[in-house]
Design an enzyme around this catalytic site. Structure first.
Site, PDB file in Angstrom:
ATOM      1  N   GLU A  70      43.657  39.655  44.096  1.00  0.00           N
ATOM      2  CA  GLU A  70      42.581  39.100  44.912  1.00  0.00           C
ATOM      3  C   GLU A  70      42.582  37.577  44.857  1.00  0.00           C
ATOM      4  O   GLU A  70      42.406  36.910  45.880  1.00  0.00           O
ATOM      5  CB  GLU A  70      41.232  39.646  44.443  1.00  0.00           C
ATOM      6  CG  GLU A  70      40.990  41.100  44.822  1.00  0.00           C
ATOM      7  CD  GLU A  70      39.726  41.668  44.213  1.00  0.00           C
ATOM      8  OE1 GLU A  70      39.174  42.609  44.803  1.00  0.00           O
ATOM      9  OE2 GLU A  70      39.291  41.187  43.146  1.00  0.00           O
ATOM     10  N   THR A 117      32.657  47.543  49.200  1.00  0.00           N
ATOM     11  CA  THR A 117      32.229  46.760  50.364  1.00  0.00           C
ATOM     12  C   THR A 117      33.426  46.392  51.231  1.00  0.00           C
ATOM     13  O   THR A 117      33.360  46.466  52.466  1.00  0.00           O
ATOM     14  CB  THR A 117      31.477  45.497  49.926  1.00  0.00           C
ATOM     15  OG1 THR A 117      30.457  45.851  48.990  1.00  0.00           O
ATOM     16  CG2 THR A 117      30.828  44.810  51.112  1.00  0.00           C
ATOM     17  N   GLY A 120      36.473  41.480  40.155  1.00  0.00           N
ATOM     18  CA  GLY A 120      37.385  42.247  39.323  1.00  0.00           C
ATOM     19  C   GLY A 120      36.861  43.586  38.877  1.00  0.00           C
ATOM     20  O   GLY A 120      37.535  44.301  38.138  1.00  0.00           O
ATOM     21  N   ALA A 151      32.336  41.025  46.105  1.00  0.00           N
ATOM     22  CA  ALA A 151      32.129  40.323  44.836  1.00  0.00           C
ATOM     23  C   ALA A 151      31.169  41.133  43.978  1.00  0.00           C
ATOM     24  O   ALA A 151      30.334  41.879  44.488  1.00  0.00           O
ATOM     25  CB  ALA A 151      31.577  38.920  45.065  1.00  0.00           C
ATOM     26  N   ASP A 152      31.316  40.977  42.681  1.00  0.00           N
ATOM     27  CA  ASP A 152      30.392  41.611  41.743  1.00  0.00           C
ATOM     28  C   ASP A 152      29.176  40.733  41.496  1.00  0.00           C
ATOM     29  O   ASP A 152      28.083  41.235  41.232  1.00  0.00           O
ATOM     30  CB  ASP A 152      31.115  41.920  40.428  1.00  0.00           C
ATOM     31  CG  ASP A 152      32.284  42.867  40.644  1.00  0.00           C
ATOM     32  OD1 ASP A 152      32.062  43.954  41.198  1.00  0.00           O
ATOM     33  OD2 ASP A 152      33.428  42.509  40.296  1.00  0.00           O
TER      34      ASP A 152
END
EC number: 5.3.1.6
Length: 231
Positions: free
Chosen positions: A105, A31, A97, A85-86
């Protein structure tokens, strides 16, 4: 609208927050890369910004597309970081991560006046933990560190496997020369407590729980992008 189109929608909305002369933290992941491509178009059209990349991968893409870069030592105070973000919950706690850049980050996000998270709607969760939590560890004493994390998880009522992240030719190494354990804890009921406890383990370099860092999340879905504010 497919997943990539949603990422592009989120990146487009984030770009509207970028102003001429800004010092930008630039995230890592699929993204964030869509954001870099859009940012490069604006730079080519005359936008003046300086970026600090959160990974060597992001740096290479920025150089390739003509986005001006500085190191964080050259620009230690940033106006804005834009990153993916996950997972993101309703109060903008994050799991990050998945791309392996969590340490840089987090350092870059902490050096920024604001952090905007961009993601598609699949990343929004009620409770963090469905995505394995990345834990960056020092290679020295890695077995002892792993045992310490397992004991911490047991004390915290968490269960699940710790898996050493691998690449094509062995263990995955971060840009800083560290290893990553992916912790499949499942539901994390108290992210703040887990973050504090992980920070007490000497071999843990950093973890993927980002708490009190994001101020805005831009979430894209089939109907377009919506904003989630920190509360």
């Amino acid at each position: 609208m497919d997943a990539r189109q949603m990422k592009i929608k989120a990146a487009e909305a984030a770009l509207s927050h970028v102003q001429d002369g800004m010092r930008l933290g630039i995230g890592t992941g699929s993204t964030a890369e869509e954001f870099v491509r859009l940012l490069a178009e604006k730079v080519a059209a005359g936008l003046k910004v300086e970026g600090v990349p959160t990974s060597e991968r992001t740096a290479r893409l920025c150089v390739e597309l003509g986005v001006p870069l500085k190191s964080l030592d050259e620009l230690p105070e940033l106006d804005l970081t834009i990153d993916g973000a996950d997972e993101v919950d309703h109060v903008l706690r994050l799991v990050k991560g998945g791309g392996g850049a969590l340490l840089r980050e987090k350092i870059v996000a902490a050096a920024s006046g604001r952090m905007i998270v961009i993601a598609d709607q699949s990343k929004v969760v009620e409770t963090l933990g469905a995505f394995p939590l990345p834990i960056e560890i020092n290679p020295f004493g890695q077995v002892a560190t792993r045992i310490a994390i397992e004991k911490l998880a047991a004390r915290s009522g968490l269960s699940g496997e710790l898996t050493m992240r691998s690449s094509g030719d062995g263990a995955f190494m971060t840009d800083g020369g560290h290893l990553i354990l992916d912790a499949s804890f499942g539901r994390i009921p108290d992210a703040e407590a887990l973050a504090r406890e992980l920070n007490t383990i000497p071999g843990v370099v950093e973890h993927g729980l980002f708490i009190n860092l994001a101020s805005l999340a831009i979430i894209a879905g089939p109907e377009g992008a919506r904003m989630m504010q920190a509360v």
